[in-house]
Enzyme design. Structure first.
Site, short mmCIF file in Angstrom:
data_model
loop_
_atom_site.label_atom_id
_atom_site.label_comp_id
_atom_site.label_asym_id
_atom_site.label_seq_id
_atom_site.Cartn_x
_atom_site.Cartn_y
_atom_site.Cartn_z
N ARG A 171 11.46 -6.67 4.17
CA ARG A 171 11.41 -5.25 4.45
C ARG A 171 12.03 -4.94 5.81
O ARG A 171 12.70 -3.92 6.00
CB ARG A 171 9.93 -4.78 4.44
CG ARG A 171 9.77 -3.29 4.69
CD ARG A 171 8.35 -2.84 4.44
NE ARG A 171 7.48 -3.08 5.59
CZ ARG A 171 6.15 -2.85 5.60
NH1 ARG A 171 5.55 -2.40 4.51
NH2 ARG A 171 5.43 -3.08 6.68
N LYS A 183 0.83 -1.21 0.00
CA LYS A 183 0.00 0.00 0.00
C LYS A 183 0.86 1.26 0.00
O LYS A 183 0.63 2.19 -0.78
CB LYS A 183 -0.93 0.02 1.23
CG LYS A 183 -1.89 -1.15 1.33
CD LYS A 183 -2.86 -0.99 2.49
CE LYS A 183 -2.22 -1.03 3.87
NZ LYS A 183 -1.76 -2.36 4.29
N ARG A 198 11.73 -1.16 11.25
CA ARG A 198 10.47 -1.34 11.99
C ARG A 198 10.54 -2.62 12.81
O ARG A 198 10.70 -3.71 12.27
CB ARG A 198 9.29 -1.43 11.00
CG ARG A 198 8.88 -0.09 10.45
CD ARG A 198 7.76 -0.23 9.45
NE ARG A 198 6.56 -0.86 10.03
CZ ARG A 198 5.38 -0.86 9.43
NH1 ARG A 198 5.23 -0.28 8.26
NH2 ARG A 198 4.35 -1.46 9.99
N ARG A 224 -0.17 -9.21 13.60
CA ARG A 224 -0.74 -8.17 12.73
C ARG A 224 -1.72 -8.78 11.75
O ARG A 224 -2.76 -8.20 11.45
CB ARG A 224 0.39 -7.42 12.01
CG ARG A 224 1.10 -6.42 12.93
CD ARG A 224 2.46 -6.03 12.42
NE ARG A 224 2.38 -5.24 11.19
CZ ARG A 224 3.44 -5.09 10.37
NH1 ARG A 224 4.60 -5.64 10.66
NH2 ARG A 224 3.31 -4.36 9.29
N ARG A 269 -9.38 0.69 9.55
CA ARG A 269 -8.98 -0.68 9.85
C ARG A 269 -10.03 -1.41 10.69
O ARG A 269 -9.86 -2.59 10.99
CB ARG A 269 -7.68 -0.67 10.62
CG ARG A 269 -6.44 -1.02 9.76
CD ARG A 269 -5.22 -0.83 10.64
NE ARG A 269 -4.07 -1.58 10.27
CZ ARG A 269 -2.96 -1.02 9.76
NH1 ARG A 269 -2.95 0.25 9.46
NH2 ARG A 269 -1.89 -1.75 9.55
P1 AMP Z 1 1.06 0.15 9.12
O1 AMP Z 1 2.23 1.03 8.90
O2 AMP Z 1 -0.16 0.59 8.36
O3 AMP Z 1 1.38 -1.30 8.91
O4 AMP Z 1 0.65 0.31 10.66
C1 AMP Z 1 1.55 -0.06 11.69
C2 AMP Z 1 0.83 -0.10 13.01
O5 AMP Z 1 0.25 1.18 13.32
C3 AMP Z 1 -0.33 -1.07 13.10
O6 AMP Z 1 0.09 -2.39 13.36
C4 AMP Z 1 -1.12 -0.47 14.25
O7 AMP Z 1 -0.51 -0.76 15.49
C5 AMP Z 1 -0.98 1.03 14.01
N1 AMP Z 1 -2.04 1.53 13.14
C6 AMP Z 1 -1.91 2.08 11.89
N2 AMP Z 1 -3.10 2.42 11.39
C7 AMP Z 1 -4.04 2.07 12.30
C8 AMP Z 1 -5.44 2.14 12.35
N3 AMP Z 1 -6.16 2.64 11.32
N4 AMP Z 1 -6.06 1.70 13.47
C9 AMP Z 1 -5.36 1.20 14.49
N5 AMP Z 1 -4.04 1.08 14.50
C10 AMP Z 1 -3.35 1.50 13.43
#
Ligand code: AMP
Length: 372
Positions: free
Chosen positions: A310, A196, A316, A328, A271
């Site tokens: 990654r 994404k 990360r 996740r 989400r």
């Molecule tokens: P991402 O970079 O999108 O993979 O997000 C990394 C982490 O950020 C996720 O595993 C959640 O802990 C938190 N996070 C990101 N977006 C959301 C969301 N819309 N709702 C809840 N937690 C989020």
């Protein structure tokens, strides 16, 4: 609640179903309180608009009552210029009765005045008017309106029985006419590692959109040790979702920071179901909407491989530990994947094959973006 389109026009949520219920209950109570004890009123609904209001009103009315419906029809009189109005639906003798007219909305009052005049000649004991909505700015008659549910400004409304060219009557709440949406707002969807972020970076340039990645915003806040960052960190470290309230408020602030944008690519948001609802409501307040959810579809084993790869360079912590990655996915499968249905129900879900070269996938996504 979100923006709706009826024929060529757009309408934004205005008065909720719950609020309508409160208004109708209060009207029924007031009407009852003013009636002599044991008086059996005859409620007369003016079709078509009042059918939902009348149905709810009489259910809230405590005590015996009768209900009937009328329609005002006009036919050509004997001379070509003469229009004669008459009521369809009332044949019985109303002498000595207490009649209460139920209207869904009164604006200029022209129709109501004609109906009122017809009833006035029927030797009633009492004639009263109860309306759910009233537009004081355009009402031109001397007629006294006995009961008003809510006064509203002079803007076209639909829903709860009211229509625009026959559509919209079946919505349980009230919507108000609004200008057509100007933005292109897209939810870029997919499980962790679907690509994404990579694709959003390319597509935001091509379409001149603002890219909001909630994950990136959280990471930025963690790095800068803000209050929000400290709050989010514990959840993110374990691969859990950050609580909805925190995430939703943050997202709104990010959107508001970009006033005048052409539109947004939402990446990693919504989400959960409540995030999706909050997003619809928030955009509807601005007269905007989500044009579509574009989803990258990738098999799970390939995703784990991509994330571990990654993790070697992303820095990360949630990318390096397979247990956290699994968690996740668990969060995704239990809370997020259902959003496919949420958007599919609105005919806004577009699945795209997320396996292949970056360029190929961008092209597939762009083909969908072009249609939205
Ligand atoms: P991402 O970079 O999108 O993979 O997000 C990394 C982490 O950020 C996720 O595993 C959640 O802990 C938190 N996070 C990101 N977006 C959301 C969301 N819309 N709702 C809840 N937690 C989020």
């Amino acid at each position: 609640m979100k923006i709706i389109k009826l024929h060529d026009l757009y309408f934004t949520p205005f008065i909720s179903k719950d609020k309508i219920t409160t208004i109708v209950k209060s009207l029924a109570k007031q009407v009852k309180a003013d009636l002599p004890k044991d008086e059996v009123p005859l409620f007369i609904g003016i079709l078509n608009g009042c059918f939902l209001f009348a149905a709810d009103f009489i259910r809230e009315f405590e005590g015996d009552c009768e209900v009937s419906f009328v329609k005002l029809a006009s036919y050509q009189g004997t001379t070509s210029t003469e229009k004669v109005k008459h009521l369809v639906g009332i044949n019985e003798d109303l002498t000595g009765r207490t009649v209460i007219i139920l209207e869904d909305i009164i604006d200029t009052g022209t129709t109501l005045q004609e109906i009122y005049n017809i009833f006035r000649d029927k030797n009633l004991k009492q004639l009263k008017i109860a309306t759910l909505f009233f537009k004081p700015d355009v009402f031109k008659k001397e007629l006294h309106i006995d009961y008003i549910g809510q006064s509203i400004e002079d803007k076209f409304i639909v829903g709860y029985g009211l229509d625009y060219n026959n559509l919209g009557r079946n919505y349980p709440s009230i919507y108000q006419l609004t200008t057509p949406p100007k933005m292109k707002n897209i939810v870029l969807f997919g499980p962790p590692g679907a690509g994404k972020g990579t694709q959003a970076t390319l597509l935001k340039e091509k379409y001149n959109l603002v890219h909001i990645s909630t994950g990136d915003v959280f990471r930025y806040n963690i790095k800068n040790k803000t209050e929000l960052g400290l709050l989010a960190k514990t959840f993110m470290d374990d691969g859990n979702l950050v609580p909805d309230e925190v995430t939703i408020n943050m997202l709104k602030a990010e959107v508001d920071r970009n006033e005048g944008a052409n539109g947004f690519i939402f990446d990693g948001f919504p989400r959960t179901n409540s995030q999706a609802k909050a997003l619809d409501e928030f955009l509807a307040e601005k007269g905007e909407q989500i044009n579509g959810m574009v989803a990258l579809e990738v098999p799970e084993d390939l995703l784990v491989e991509r994330l571990l790869e990654r993790g070697k360079t992303s820095g990360r912590t949630d990318d390096t530990d397979e247990g956290k990655i699994r968690n996740r996915f668990n969060e995704y499968n239990t809370k997020t994947a259902v959003l496919k249905d949420y958007y599919a129900q609105q005919n806004k879900y577009f699945g795209v094959n997320g396996v292949g070269s970056i360029e190929d996938i961008t092209e597939r996504l762009a083909n969908v973006f072009d249609q939205l």
